[in-house]
Write a protein that holds these residues in place. Structure first.
Motif, PDB file in Angstrom:
ATOM      1  N   PHE A 271       0.861  -1.171   0.000  1.00 39.07           N
ATOM      2  CA  PHE A 271       0.000   0.000   0.000  1.00 39.07           C
ATOM      3  C   PHE A 271       0.903   1.229   0.000  1.00 39.07           C
ATOM      4  N   ARG A 272       0.999   1.874  -1.174  1.00 37.93           N
ATOM      5  CA  ARG A 272       1.880   3.026  -1.336  1.00 37.93           C
ATOM      6  C   ARG A 272       1.071   4.307  -1.454  1.00 37.93           C
ATOM      7  N   GLN A 273       1.562   5.338  -0.821  1.00 36.46           N
ATOM      8  CA  GLN A 273       0.989   6.659  -1.035  1.00 36.46           C
ATOM      9  C   GLN A 273       1.577   7.224  -2.318  1.00 36.46           C
ATOM     10  N   VAL A 274       0.705   7.645  -3.215  1.00 35.89           N
ATOM     11  CA  VAL A 274       1.185   8.268  -4.443  1.00 35.89           C
ATOM     12  C   VAL A 274       1.935   9.557  -4.112  1.00 35.89           C
ATOM     13  N   HIS A 275       1.524  10.223  -3.045  1.00 34.28           N
ATOM     14  CA  HIS A 275       2.239  11.377  -2.513  1.00 34.28           C
ATOM     15  C   HIS A 275       1.966  11.399  -1.023  1.00 34.28           C
ATOM     16  N   PRO A 276       2.790  11.965  -0.161  1.00 35.58           N
ATOM     17  CA  PRO A 276       3.996  12.724  -0.502  1.00 35.58           C
ATOM     18  C   PRO A 276       5.268  11.893  -0.431  1.00 35.58           C
ATOM     19  N   TYR A 277       5.199  10.626   0.063  1.00 28.50           N
ATOM     20  CA  TYR A 277       6.428   9.841   0.099  1.00 28.50           C
ATOM     21  C   TYR A 277       6.125   8.424  -0.367  1.00 28.50           C
ATOM     22  N   ALA A 278       7.193   7.688  -0.679  1.00 29.44           N
ATOM     23  CA  ALA A 278       7.016   6.426  -1.389  1.00 29.44           C
ATOM     24  C   ALA A 278       7.046   5.199  -0.491  1.00 29.44           C
ATOM     25  N   GLU A 279       7.147   5.373   0.834  1.00 30.09           N
ATOM     26  CA  GLU A 279       7.165   4.199   1.698  1.00 30.09           C
ATOM     27  C   GLU A 279       5.856   3.431   1.566  1.00 30.09           C
ATOM     28  N   GLY A 280       5.963   2.125   1.570  1.00 28.63           N
ATOM     29  CA  GLY A 280       4.782   1.291   1.430  1.00 28.63           C
ATOM     30  C   GLY A 280       4.482   0.514   2.697  1.00 28.63           C
ATOM     31  N   ILE A 281       3.231   0.090   2.842  1.00 29.45           N
ATOM     32  CA  ILE A 281       2.780  -0.704   3.971  1.00 29.45           C
ATOM     33  C   ILE A 281       2.227  -2.012   3.434  1.00 29.45           C
ATOM     34  N   LEU A 282       2.627  -3.124   4.019  1.00 28.32           N
ATOM     35  CA  LEU A 282       2.157  -4.425   3.563  1.00 28.32           C
ATOM     36  C   LEU A 282       0.702  -4.638   3.952  1.00 28.32           C
ATOM     37  N   VAL A 283      -0.086  -5.183   3.007  1.00 31.44           N
ATOM     38  CA  VAL A 283      -1.503  -5.457   3.219  1.00 31.44           C
ATOM     39  C   VAL A 283      -1.808  -6.858   2.708  1.00 31.44           C
ATOM     40  N   ASP A 284      -2.346  -7.713   3.566  1.00 33.65           N
ATOM     41  CA  ASP A 284      -2.819  -9.032   3.147  1.00 33.65           C
ATOM     42  C   ASP A 284      -4.262  -8.914   2.674  1.00 33.65           C
TER      43      ASP A 284
END
Length: 410
Positions: A314-327
Motif C-alpha cells: 500500500f503506497r501513497q502516491v504522494h507525498p512519500y514512497a514508503e509502502g505498507i504491507l496489506v494481506d
C-alpha cells in the motif's frame, strides 16, 4: 508404623498434591457477542475450567456457518465475518490442547449486510419517460447500475446530464429516496451559454422515490429537470437579453437485479490507484518534554501494488514512497501484518524507525474492499525517534490511521 510404610505414604501424598488427583480439567466455556455484522472483526474468548494446574490454551475451529479465523492466541480468537445476504448462524468451538475431550462451543448470528450493499448491482427492466411537451413513448428496455457509496447510499448510472451518476438513499425498510441534486453547468453551443440538469422540479424535497427487496426487484420514479440559458441568435453582444428554457420529465423504471458476472481474483481486481481521505490521530511522548496530541485529515491518493500471491504494498502516491504491507482475502477484507522499516538517519545524530503496529500487535490493521472499488483501511503505527543534537531527546509517536477511498475513474 515401619519406616518403609511411612515413606510409601509420603510418596503417594506427594504425587497426589502435584497433579495426580488434585489437578482436574472439567470443561471449556466460550464467550462473545450474540450478534456481529458483515465484514466485522469479532473477538471470542475461551476459559478452560478445572482445579489445580492445567494449560489454558485451546484450539479454535468453525464447526458450522461461514467466515474465517484470524489472530489466534491461546485463549482468544478473532472471527472475520463475510458478506451475507441474510442473517446467518455461526458456531465456533474451542478444544482444550491439554485434554481434547474437553471442549466448548458458542453460536452467534452474523447480520445480513447493510441495505445499500444488498441491492447494489446491475438491474435490467423497462423505463417509461413522460414529458408535458412531448407525447409519451412506449416503455424502453433499460439497464442501470447501482454502486455502493456508503451503507445507506448508492450511485445510480447512467442518468442524462449527470456523468458521475445520481445519489439514491437506501433504507432498511425497502424504500428509496432521491435527494435534490444538480449537475455542473456546461456550455451547450454559441447561442446557449449555460445548460444544467436537476433531480427534482425545484419545489419538492423528495424529487424521487422507489422500492427494493431481497429478491432483487427494483422500482424507481424520479423527476428530471433540464434548464438552458440562451440568447436570441444574432444578439450575442455583452448585455444582450437572455431567456431560460426548462423541460420537465418523469422517469419510471421497473427492473430486476442481474446475476453478477464473475470478477477477476482479488489480487488482479485491486491492483490500482485509489483516491480518498486520510485521517490520523497521533500521540507523541518525548523523553524530556510534555506529551502532545495532533490530529489531521487530508485528501490522499494511494496505490495498491502487488507484492506476493496474496499481499499488496500500500503506497501513497504522494507525498512519500514508503509502502505498507496489506494481506488481501477474497471475502472482501484486508489485514495489515506487523512490520518494521529499516532504521533511517534523517540528519547527523538523528534517526527514526517506523513500525506498523505496537511490539505486541498480532494484526495491527484491518480493512474492507468491495466489487465497486470502495476501500477502507485502519491501522496503528509507532515511530521511534532519537536526536542527540536536541539535548539527547528521544520520543515515541503512536498513531491511529484511517484511509477511506475509491478506485480512481479513468
Amino acid at each position: 508404623m515401619t519406616p518403609l510404610r511411612l515413606l510409601t505414604l509420603l510418596a503417594l501424598a506427594s504425587l497426589s498434591g502435584c497433579g495426580g488427583g488434585g489437578d482436574a480439567l472439567t470443561g471449556v466455556s466460550v464467550t462473545g457477542p450474540d450478534r456481529t455484522g458483515s465484514k466485522v472483526w469479532t473477538v471470542l474468548t475461551a476459559v478452560v475450567e478445572g482445579t489445580g494446574t492445567f494449560s489454558p490454551d485451546v484450539t479454535w475451529s468453525i464447526t458450522s456457518g461461514v467466515g474465517r479465523l484470524s489472530t489466534v492466541t491461546g485463549t482468544s480468537v478473532t472471527y472475520v465475518a463475510p458478506f451475507v445476504r441474510e442473517d446467518t448462524a455461526v458456531t465456533l468451538q474451542a478444544v482444550s490442547r491439554q485434554d481434547p475431550s474437553k471442549a466448548g462451543s458458542f453460536t452467534f448470528t452474523v447480520s445480513r449486510a447493510p441495505a445499500a450493499r444488498l441491492m447494489a448491482g446491475t438491474h435490467e427492466g423497462l423505463l417509461s419517460v413522460t414529458s408535458s411537451s412531448q407525447p409519451a413513448p412506449s416503455p424502453q428496455a433499460q439497464k442501470y447500475t447501482l454502486a455502493v457509496v456508503s451503507d445507506t447510499q448508492v450511485l445510480l448510472t447512467p442518468i442524462p446530464g449527470f456523468p458521475k451518476g445520481v445519489l439514491v438513499d437506501v433504507k432498511e425498510d425497502g424504500t428509496l429516496a432521491f435527494p435534490p441534486q444538480e449537475s455542473a453547468i456546461t456550455l451547450y453551443d454559441k447561442y446557449c451559454q449555460q445548460q444544467q440538469s436537476f433531480i427534482g422540479d425545484g419545489s419538492s424535497s423528495a424529487p424521487g422515490t422507489g422500492t427494493w427487496d431481497d429478491q432483487g426487484n427494483l422500482s424507481l420514479t424520479w423527476i428530471l429537470r433540464y434548464e438552458r440559458v440562451c440568447t436570441i441568435p444574432g444578439t450575442q453582444v455583452p448585455g444582450a437579453p437572455r431567456y431560460t428554457s426548462t423541460a420537465l420529465s418523469t422517469h419510471v423504471f421497473t427492473g430486476v437485479r442481474q446475476q453478477a458476472e464473475p470478477r477477476a481474483p482479488a489480487m488482479a481486481f485491486l491492483a490500482d490507484r485509489f483516491t480518498g481521505t486520510y485521517s490520523s490521530s497521533e500521540d507523541t511522548t518525548p523523553a524530556h518534554h510534555p506529551p502532545s496530541t495532533r490530529t489531521q485529515t487530508q485528501p490522499m491518493n494511494i496505490l495498491l501494488e502487488q507484492a506476493g500471491d496474496t499481499r499488496f504494498l500500500f503506497r501513497q502516491v504522494h507525498p512519500y514512497a514508503e509502502g505498507i504491507l496489506v494481506d488481501v482475502f477474497e471475502d472482501g477484507t484486508f489485514e495489515l501484518p506487523p512490520f518494521a522499516y529499516p532504521l533511517v538517519v534523517e540528519a547527523p545524530g538523528c534517526q527514526r524507525q517506523l513500525h506498523v503496529g505496537e511490539m505486541a500487535s498480532i494484526v495491527p490493521g484491518t480493512g474492507t474492499w468491495d466489487d465497486w472499488g470502495n476501500v477502507t483501511l485502519e491501522w496503528v503505527s509507532r515511530s521511534d525517534n532519537a536526536c542527540v543534537i536536541y539535548d539527547g531527546d528521544e520520543y515515541v509517536t503512536r498513531t491511529t490511521n484511517t484511509f477511506e477511498g475509491k478506485r480512481l475513474v479513468r
